[in-house]
Scaffold this active site. Structure first.
Site, mmCIF file in Angstrom:
data_model
loop_
_atom_site.group_PDB
_atom_site.id
_atom_site.type_symbol
_atom_site.label_atom_id
_atom_site.label_comp_id
_atom_site.label_asym_id
_atom_site.label_seq_id
_atom_site.Cartn_x
_atom_site.Cartn_y
_atom_site.Cartn_z
ATOM 1 N N GLY A 154 0.816 -1.214 0.000
ATOM 2 C CA GLY A 154 0.000 0.000 0.000
ATOM 3 C C GLY A 154 0.848 1.261 0.000
ATOM 4 O O GLY A 154 0.564 2.215 -0.732
ATOM 5 N N ASN B 47 -4.561 4.073 7.348
ATOM 6 C CA ASN B 47 -4.183 2.746 7.836
ATOM 7 C C ASN B 47 -4.860 2.542 9.180
ATOM 8 O O ASN B 47 -5.011 3.486 9.959
ATOM 9 C CB ASN B 47 -2.657 2.655 7.986
ATOM 10 C CG ASN B 47 -2.196 1.221 8.180
ATOM 11 O OD1 ASN B 47 -2.264 0.417 7.261
ATOM 12 N ND2 ASN B 47 -1.756 0.897 9.374
ATOM 13 N N SER C 86 0.330 -7.134 -9.970
ATOM 14 C CA SER C 86 1.497 -8.003 -10.002
ATOM 15 C C SER C 86 2.771 -7.190 -10.039
ATOM 16 O O SER C 86 2.792 -6.081 -10.546
ATOM 17 C CB SER C 86 1.445 -8.918 -11.226
ATOM 18 O OG SER C 86 2.621 -9.698 -11.260
ATOM 19 N N GLY C 87 3.813 -7.780 -9.494
ATOM 20 C CA GLY C 87 5.118 -7.124 -9.553
ATOM 21 C C GLY C 87 5.728 -6.888 -8.184
ATOM 22 O O GLY C 87 6.816 -6.328 -8.085
ATOM 23 N N GLY C 88 5.007 -7.318 -7.133
ATOM 24 C CA GLY C 88 5.542 -7.214 -5.783
ATOM 25 C C GLY C 88 5.776 -5.765 -5.374
ATOM 26 O O GLY C 88 5.182 -4.841 -5.943
ATOM 27 N N LYS D 85 -5.254 -12.533 -12.636
ATOM 28 C CA LYS D 85 -4.063 -12.443 -11.771
ATOM 29 C C LYS D 85 -3.712 -13.822 -11.206
ATOM 30 O O LYS D 85 -2.545 -14.195 -11.124
ATOM 31 C CB LYS D 85 -4.306 -11.449 -10.636
ATOM 32 C CG LYS D 85 -3.246 -11.458 -9.524
ATOM 33 C CD LYS D 85 -1.905 -10.966 -10.017
ATOM 34 C CE LYS D 85 -0.751 -10.955 -9.063
ATOM 35 N NZ LYS D 85 -0.796 -11.400 -7.742
ATOM 36 N N HIS E 126 -2.093 -15.834 -13.875
ATOM 37 C CA HIS E 126 -0.723 -15.296 -13.993
ATOM 38 C C HIS E 126 0.186 -15.988 -12.978
ATOM 39 O O HIS E 126 1.288 -16.441 -13.310
ATOM 40 C CB HIS E 126 -0.741 -13.780 -13.766
ATOM 41 C CG HIS E 126 0.594 -13.187 -13.437
ATOM 42 N ND1 HIS E 126 1.170 -13.303 -12.191
ATOM 43 C CD2 HIS E 126 1.475 -12.491 -14.192
ATOM 44 C CE1 HIS E 126 2.359 -12.707 -12.199
ATOM 45 N NE2 HIS E 126 2.561 -12.205 -13.395
ATOM 46 N N ASN E 127 -0.260 -16.074 -11.745
ATOM 47 C CA ASN E 127 0.569 -16.696 -10.712
ATOM 48 C C ASN E 127 0.780 -18.183 -10.981
ATOM 49 O O ASN E 127 1.867 -18.707 -10.738
ATOM 50 C CB ASN E 127 -0.054 -16.495 -9.332
ATOM 51 C CG ASN E 127 0.136 -15.081 -8.814
ATOM 52 O OD1 ASN E 127 0.203 -14.134 -9.599
ATOM 53 N ND2 ASN E 127 0.214 -14.920 -7.513
ATOM 54 N N GLU F 121 3.352 -18.456 -13.490
ATOM 55 C CA GLU F 121 4.624 -18.132 -12.822
ATOM 56 C C GLU F 121 5.205 -19.374 -12.124
ATOM 57 O O GLU F 121 6.398 -19.656 -12.241
ATOM 58 C CB GLU F 121 4.352 -17.008 -11.816
ATOM 59 C CG GLU F 121 5.506 -16.567 -10.959
ATOM 60 C CD GLU F 121 5.044 -15.519 -9.928
ATOM 61 O OE1 GLU F 121 4.354 -14.551 -10.313
ATOM 62 O OE2 GLU F 121 5.358 -15.688 -8.736
ATOM 63 N N ARG G 224 -15.813 -47.622 -17.682
ATOM 64 C CA ARG G 224 -16.875 -46.911 -16.960
ATOM 65 C C ARG G 224 -18.228 -47.532 -17.267
ATOM 66 O O ARG G 224 -19.099 -47.640 -16.415
ATOM 67 C CB ARG G 224 -16.885 -45.425 -17.349
ATOM 68 C CG ARG G 224 -15.633 -44.672 -16.932
ATOM 69 C CD ARG G 224 -15.705 -43.205 -17.349
ATOM 70 N NE ARG G 224 -16.679 -42.483 -16.564
ATOM 71 C CZ ARG G 224 -17.691 -41.781 -17.053
ATOM 72 N NH1 ARG G 224 -17.860 -41.692 -18.358
ATOM 73 N NH2 ARG G 224 -18.532 -41.171 -16.256
HETATM 74 P P1 NBP Z 1 -0.197 -7.391 4.429
HETATM 75 O O1 NBP Z 1 -0.835 -8.438 3.624
HETATM 76 O O2 NBP Z 1 0.886 -7.735 5.356
HETATM 77 O O3 NBP Z 1 -1.357 -6.618 5.265
HETATM 78 C C1 NBP Z 1 -1.029 -5.606 6.197
HETATM 79 C C2 NBP Z 1 -2.042 -4.498 6.109
HETATM 80 O O4 NBP Z 1 -3.373 -4.981 6.372
HETATM 81 C C3 NBP Z 1 -1.770 -3.428 7.164
HETATM 82 O O5 NBP Z 1 -2.061 -2.165 6.594
HETATM 83 C C4 NBP Z 1 -2.770 -3.781 8.243
HETATM 84 O O6 NBP Z 1 -3.107 -2.701 9.076
HETATM 85 C C5 NBP Z 1 -3.943 -4.171 7.411
HETATM 86 N N1 NBP Z 1 -5.009 -4.867 8.119
HETATM 87 C C6 NBP Z 1 -5.035 -6.106 8.663
HETATM 88 BR BR1 NBP Z 1 -3.612 -7.251 8.652
HETATM 89 N N2 NBP Z 1 -6.196 -6.405 9.226
HETATM 90 C C7 NBP Z 1 -6.961 -5.318 9.071
HETATM 91 C C8 NBP Z 1 -8.283 -5.006 9.455
HETATM 92 N N3 NBP Z 1 -9.051 -5.899 10.069
HETATM 93 N N4 NBP Z 1 -8.749 -3.782 9.160
HETATM 94 C C9 NBP Z 1 -7.973 -2.891 8.527
HETATM 95 N N5 NBP Z 1 -6.719 -3.141 8.116
HETATM 96 C C10 NBP Z 1 -6.219 -4.326 8.395
HETATM 97 O O7 NBP Z 1 0.318 -6.196 3.479
HETATM 98 P P2 NBP Z 1 1.115 -6.274 2.086
HETATM 99 O O8 NBP Z 1 2.197 -7.278 2.109
HETATM 100 O O9 NBP Z 1 1.445 -4.857 1.781
HETATM 101 O O10 NBP Z 1 0.037 -6.788 1.045
HETATM 102 C C11 NBP Z 1 -1.187 -6.120 0.834
HETATM 103 C C12 NBP Z 1 -2.027 -6.902 -0.149
HETATM 104 O O11 NBP Z 1 -1.353 -6.941 -1.395
HETATM 105 C C13 NBP Z 1 -2.260 -8.365 0.238
HETATM 106 O O12 NBP Z 1 -3.537 -8.745 -0.145
HETATM 107 C C14 NBP Z 1 -1.240 -9.098 -0.569
HETATM 108 O O13 NBP Z 1 -1.617 -10.447 -0.818
HETATM 109 C C15 NBP Z 1 -1.239 -8.290 -1.828
HETATM 110 N N6 NBP Z 1 -0.050 -8.417 -2.649
HETATM 111 C C16 NBP Z 1 1.179 -8.500 -2.100
HETATM 112 C C17 NBP Z 1 2.303 -8.605 -2.892
HETATM 113 C C18 NBP Z 1 3.663 -8.663 -2.295
HETATM 114 O O14 NBP Z 1 4.625 -8.865 -3.045
HETATM 115 N N7 NBP Z 1 3.804 -8.486 -0.983
HETATM 116 C C19 NBP Z 1 2.168 -8.592 -4.270
HETATM 117 C C20 NBP Z 1 0.924 -8.478 -4.817
HETATM 118 C C21 NBP Z 1 -0.174 -8.386 -3.993
HETATM 119 P P3 NBP Z 1 -2.326 -2.482 10.477
HETATM 120 O O15 NBP Z 1 -1.082 -1.723 10.115
HETATM 121 O O16 NBP Z 1 -3.255 -1.689 11.291
HETATM 122 O O17 NBP Z 1 -2.039 -3.835 11.043
#
Ligand code: NBP
Length: 479
Positions: free
Chosen positions: A14, A33, A128-130, A182, A185-186, A189, A445
């Site tokens: 985010g 947040n 996609s792209g992390g 998406k 895609h994974n 991958e 069958r």
């Molecule tokens: P995370 O998946 O680790 O989630 C952390 C975020 O979720 C924090 O902002 C946290 O808030 C919030 N959160 C949670 Br946990 N529970 C909550 C709730 N009940 N209400 C409100 N907020 C809540 O973060 P990320 O690794 O940045 O990934 C975000 C999304 O992007 C995921 O769905 C992930 O699968 C996807 N994604 C990730 C990647 C990658 O490479 N990491 C790539 C593509 C997509 P807090 O700070 O208050 O705990």
């Protein structure tokens, strides 16, 4: 209201997406947040971004111009549902909620239907792209309504990765289409990574080359039709030396591959749709097998081939492996696109396959030169019965299939597992077969379950009276 776009959820994805959005002309980004300290940290660390702070959801809504548009980047699952509920309570009809997390597409379909009741648009958007992609340009796969895309499209276009001058974003289709694409895609991958790993293993064990020498081979491959991000990073991983031991890093990494589930989703969904994605499935299962360490240890004394294996002509073998990799990769993509076609039919999505290949050309993990050929193939014939049947890929098969067979034979004789290479070859031969032993399966069958069969020479459905006089009767088709 000052902001035109909001990001909810400021963990790594985010935060980076918010910074990417803020860096584009015309955007003012509101950030929220759950834990407000993280919002403050982000704003303090990036004064240049001009973020608008929202301490509450109401503040977020008040800070946004209409139609309000918010991108959710929180942990997939229940957190997403909680945030959607909060946004729905402060948003109004016509506003747009985007989920950029890794949601399962069926969850997206459910959420879209529920949010639609309120008059608010809900868009599941595959990203996609992390971390790196989120900051500098991801590949974006939004679903949702065409109407919401009128507002969202220009914003997403501004932050997407660019391939040959074109932004890697398109309106994929309605409701869950974006998250579905998406997911596939994974899955692709997973297959791509497993195929590269098998190629490395065969070259290493067949020629005795070191990881660093194999890195050179991959660098070479990366100048040809296999050019891709995954080949490029593979060379880097293979060249890495462990500081503690002086060994190649790849030799000190425990050989148990993890997974976060999207590959498994791709396969589970394909099973439901009846689409053979065997290359992807083998890649997922290969990771599962690798992680069963206790079982592997217990099985390590099972017999293997009696003779040691060494290839005679290393260069020729490496070229065969390159061809096997290319052929298997074509199969993996062809299977992935088959799954997209089947789901589009099932869910009424108007997915343009050429567009999907086009937006995967940059920003995402499977970015590759090869995607240009897929884009071209679907541009020339949007209704290709299978990707592998496009002229370019037919030619590629003609050029590679004999080498592919030699590699699979060598692997089997040497006792080296090559599940993705060999299952892709079996798929290829199954697809092109004149007759399949499925005829016998139908006979079986019919024998035990009276499941009936059709005939090659006459219309109708038939059953042989196996427990009686074994004459054939015309049957009522119960399926
Ligand atoms: P995370 O998946 O680790 O989630 C952390 C975020 O979720 C924090 O902002 C946290 O808030 C919030 N959160 C949670 Br946990 N529970 C909550 C709730 N009940 N209400 C409100 N907020 C809540 O973060 P990320 O690794 O940045 O990934 C975000 C999304 O992007 C995921 O769905 C992930 O699968 C996807 N994604 C990730 C990647 C990658 O490479 N990491 C790539 C593509 C997509 P807090 O700070 O208050 O705990």
């Amino acid at each position: 209201p000052q902001a035109n776009i909001a990001v909810v959820g400021l963990a790594v994805m985010g935060s980076n997406l918010a910074r990417n959005l803020a860096s584009r002309e015309g955007n003012t980004v509101a950030v929220y947040n759950r834990t407000t300290a993280k919002t403050d940290d982000l704003i303090a660390a990036h004064p240049e971004a001009g973020f608008v702070k929202a301490a509450t959801m109401q503040e977020l809504a008040d800070s946004l111009q209409r139609p309000r548009t918010a991108i959710i980047m929180v942990k997939a699952g229940r957190a997403t549902d909680a945030v959607i509920d909060e946004l729905v309570s402060v948003f109004e009809p016509g506003d747009i909620i985007v989920d950029g997390g890794n949601a399962l597409f069926t969850d997206t379909i459910r959420r879209e239907a529920a949010v639609r009741e309120t008059g608010i648009h809900f868009v599941g958007c595959g990203i996609s792209g992390g971390e790196e992609g989120a900051l500098n340009g991801p590949s974006l796969m939004p679903g949702g309504t065409a109407e919401s895309y009128e507002t969202l499209g220009p914003i997403l276009t501004g932050i997407a990765a660019v391939a040959e001058g074109e932004p890697c974003v398109t309106h994929v289709g309605t409701d869950g289409a974006g998250h579905f694409v998406k997911m596939v895609h994974n899955g692709i991958e997973y297959a791509d990574m497993q195929l590269i790993a098998e190629a490395y293993d065969l070259i290493r064990r067949g020629t005795g080359k070191s990881p660093a020498e194999i890195a050179d081979v991959f660098d070479e491959w990366n100048r040809g039709e296999l050019e891709s991000y995954l080949i490029e990073i593979t060379a880097e991983v293979l060249r890495q030396v462990d500081a503690a031991t002086g060994q190649p890093l790849v030799d000190v990494i425990l050989d148990a591959a993890g997974a976060k589930g999207t590959g498994a989703w791709t396969v589970q969904t394909a099973l439901d749709l009846g689409v053979p994605v065997s290359g992807i499935a083998e890649a997922v299962f290969a990771r599962s097998l690798s992680s069963r360490l206790a079982q592997r240890a217990a099985a390590s004394d099972l017999p293997g081939p009696a003779e040691a294996w060494q290839v005679d002509d290393a260069d020729a073998f490496i070229e065969d492996v390159r061809k096997a990799l290319f052929a298997s990769k074509i199969v993996a993509y062809s299977q992935g696109f088959d799954e997209i076609v089947a789901a589009a039919e099932e869910h009424g999505w108007d997915i343009r396959k050429g567009e999907v290949a086009r937006i995967w050309r940059a920003g995402c993990i499977i970015r590759a030169r090869f995607l240009n050929d897929i884009t071209d193939a679907y541009a020339a014939d949007p209704d290709l019965p299978a990707l592998i049947l496009a002229p370019y890929f037919r030619d590629a098969m003609a050029e590679t299939q004999e080498a592919w067979r030699r590699v699979v034979v060598a692997a089997a004789q040497a006792g080296i597992p090559s599940p993705a290479f060999s299952s892709s070859l079996a798929y290829y031969d199954g697809l092109r077969a004149d007759r399949l032993p499925a005829a016998l399966v139908q006979g079986q069958r019919d024998f035990f379950g009276a499941h009936t069969y059709r005939r090659v020479d006459r219309e109708g459905t038939f059953h042989t009276q196996w427990s009686g006089d074994r004459t054939e009767v015309e049957a009522v088709d119960t399926h």
